[in-house]
Design a protein around this motif. Structure first.
Motif, short mmCIF file in Angstrom:
data_model
loop_
_atom_site.label_atom_id
_atom_site.label_comp_id
_atom_site.label_asym_id
_atom_site.label_seq_id
_atom_site.Cartn_x
_atom_site.Cartn_y
_atom_site.Cartn_z
N ASN A 1 0.82 -1.20 0.00
CA ASN A 1 0.00 0.00 0.00
C ASN A 1 0.86 1.26 0.00
OD1 ASN A 1 -2.28 1.58 0.08
ND2 ASN A 1 -2.72 1.21 2.22
N ILE A 2 1.90 1.27 0.81
CA ILE A 2 2.81 2.42 0.85
C ILE A 2 3.52 2.58 -0.48
CG2 ILE A 2 4.95 3.27 1.89
CD1 ILE A 2 3.93 2.05 4.55
N GLN A 3 3.94 1.48 -1.07
CA GLN A 3 4.62 1.53 -2.37
C GLN A 3 3.70 2.09 -3.45
OE1 GLN A 3 7.87 1.11 -3.04
NE2 GLN A 3 7.31 1.87 -5.06
N GLU A 4 2.42 1.70 -3.42
CA GLU A 4 1.47 2.22 -4.40
C GLU A 4 1.32 3.73 -4.26
OE1 GLU A 4 -2.11 0.05 -3.62
OE2 GLU A 4 -1.43 -1.73 -4.70
N LYS A 5 1.23 4.22 -3.03
CA LYS A 5 1.09 5.66 -2.80
C LYS A 5 2.36 6.40 -3.24
CE LYS A 5 -2.35 5.44 0.89
NZ LYS A 5 -3.07 4.43 0.27
N ALA A 6 3.51 5.83 -2.96
CA ALA A 6 4.76 6.45 -3.39
C ALA A 6 4.84 6.51 -4.91
CB ALA A 6 5.96 5.68 -2.82
N THR A 7 4.39 5.48 -5.57
CA THR A 7 4.39 5.45 -7.03
C THR A 7 3.50 6.55 -7.59
OG1 THR A 7 4.85 3.08 -7.06
CG2 THR A 7 3.88 4.02 -9.06
N VAL A 8 2.33 6.75 -7.00
CA VAL A 8 1.42 7.81 -7.45
C VAL A 8 2.10 9.17 -7.30
CG1 VAL A 8 -0.73 9.03 -6.88
CG2 VAL A 8 -0.70 6.54 -7.00
N ILE A 9 2.73 9.41 -6.16
CA ILE A 9 3.39 10.69 -5.92
C ILE A 9 4.51 10.92 -6.92
CG2 ILE A 9 4.84 11.96 -4.28
CD1 ILE A 9 3.06 10.67 -2.06
N TRP A 10 5.32 9.91 -7.20
CA TRP A 10 6.41 10.08 -8.16
C TRP A 10 5.90 10.24 -9.58
CZ3 TRP A 10 10.49 12.23 -6.77
CH2 TRP A 10 11.02 12.00 -5.50
N ASN A 11 4.76 9.62 -9.90
CA ASN A 11 4.16 9.83 -11.22
C ASN A 11 3.72 11.28 -11.38
OD1 ASN A 11 4.60 7.21 -12.06
ND2 ASN A 11 2.55 6.51 -11.51
N VAL A 12 3.17 11.85 -10.31
CA VAL A 12 2.80 13.27 -10.35
C VAL A 12 4.05 14.12 -10.53
CG1 VAL A 12 1.87 15.18 -8.97
CG2 VAL A 12 0.69 12.97 -8.99
N ALA A 13 5.11 13.78 -9.83
CA ALA A 13 6.37 14.53 -9.95
C ALA A 13 6.87 14.50 -11.40
CB ALA A 13 7.43 13.95 -9.01
N ASP A 14 6.75 13.35 -12.06
CA ASP A 14 7.18 13.24 -13.45
C ASP A 14 6.37 14.16 -14.36
OD1 ASP A 14 9.16 11.43 -12.84
OD2 ASP A 14 7.95 9.67 -13.33
N MET A 15 5.06 14.29 -14.09
CA MET A 15 4.21 15.17 -14.90
C MET A 15 4.55 16.63 -14.68
SD MET A 15 0.43 13.44 -14.91
CE MET A 15 0.26 13.34 -13.14
N LEU A 16 5.04 16.97 -13.48
CA LEU A 16 5.36 18.36 -13.15
C LEU A 16 6.74 18.78 -13.63
CD1 LEU A 16 3.99 18.47 -9.51
CD2 LEU A 16 2.93 19.44 -11.54
N ARG A 17 7.49 17.85 -14.13
CA ARG A 17 8.88 18.12 -14.49
C ARG A 17 9.04 19.32 -15.41
NH1 ARG A 17 12.90 13.47 -14.11
NH2 ARG A 17 11.18 12.81 -12.84
N GLY A 18 8.13 19.51 -16.34
CA GLY A 18 8.23 20.64 -17.25
C GLY A 18 7.90 21.98 -16.61
#
Length: 118
Positions: free
Chosen positions: A12-29
């Motif tokens: 569950n923690i890993q899933e939440k961390a993955t969501v947060i890092w996916n958001v970070a990837d979208m914000l990169r620009g």
């Protein structure tokens, strides 16, 4: 605590961390690396509130229409939401994304719709 429970918590923690890092990837620009913390954590919290309130969104909207003329509305809206907080905005994350031309104004309306304890 059983080994199975510990394993489930870890997933569950890993899933939440993955969501947060996916958001970070979208914000990169649009955002610089040092600005991520100013955006990711608040947006993650707001998204979590949105997800919690989604199942009762329509009930809160109806309750708000019924009680908005009253001096005290919090109790009715808390009951409708099922949480100690609510959002009276007509917007959800899905409807915000559906109108990208007006997303800033709509998102401000969405944030203003949260109960005062948020």
């Amino acid at each position: 605590m059983s080994l199975n429970t510990i394993s489930n918590i870890s997933v569950n923690i890993q899933e939440k961390a993955t969501v947060i890092w996916n958001v970070a990837d979208m914000l990169r620009g649009p955002f610089k690396l040092h600005e991520y913390g100013l955006v990711i954590l608040p947006m993650t919290v707001v998204k979590r509130f949105n997800d919690c309130l989604m199942p009762t969104h329509n009930e809160v909207q109806k309750a708000y229409q019924d009680v908005k003329h009253l001096a005290v509305t919090d109790g009715f809206l808390i009951d409708a939401s099922g949480y100690k907080f609510y959002n009276i905005s007509k917007f959800t994350f899905d409807s915000l994304l559906a109108d990208p031309e007006n997303i800033e104004a709509n998102f401000r309306d969405y944030l203003a719709g949260f109960s005062s304890n948020i």
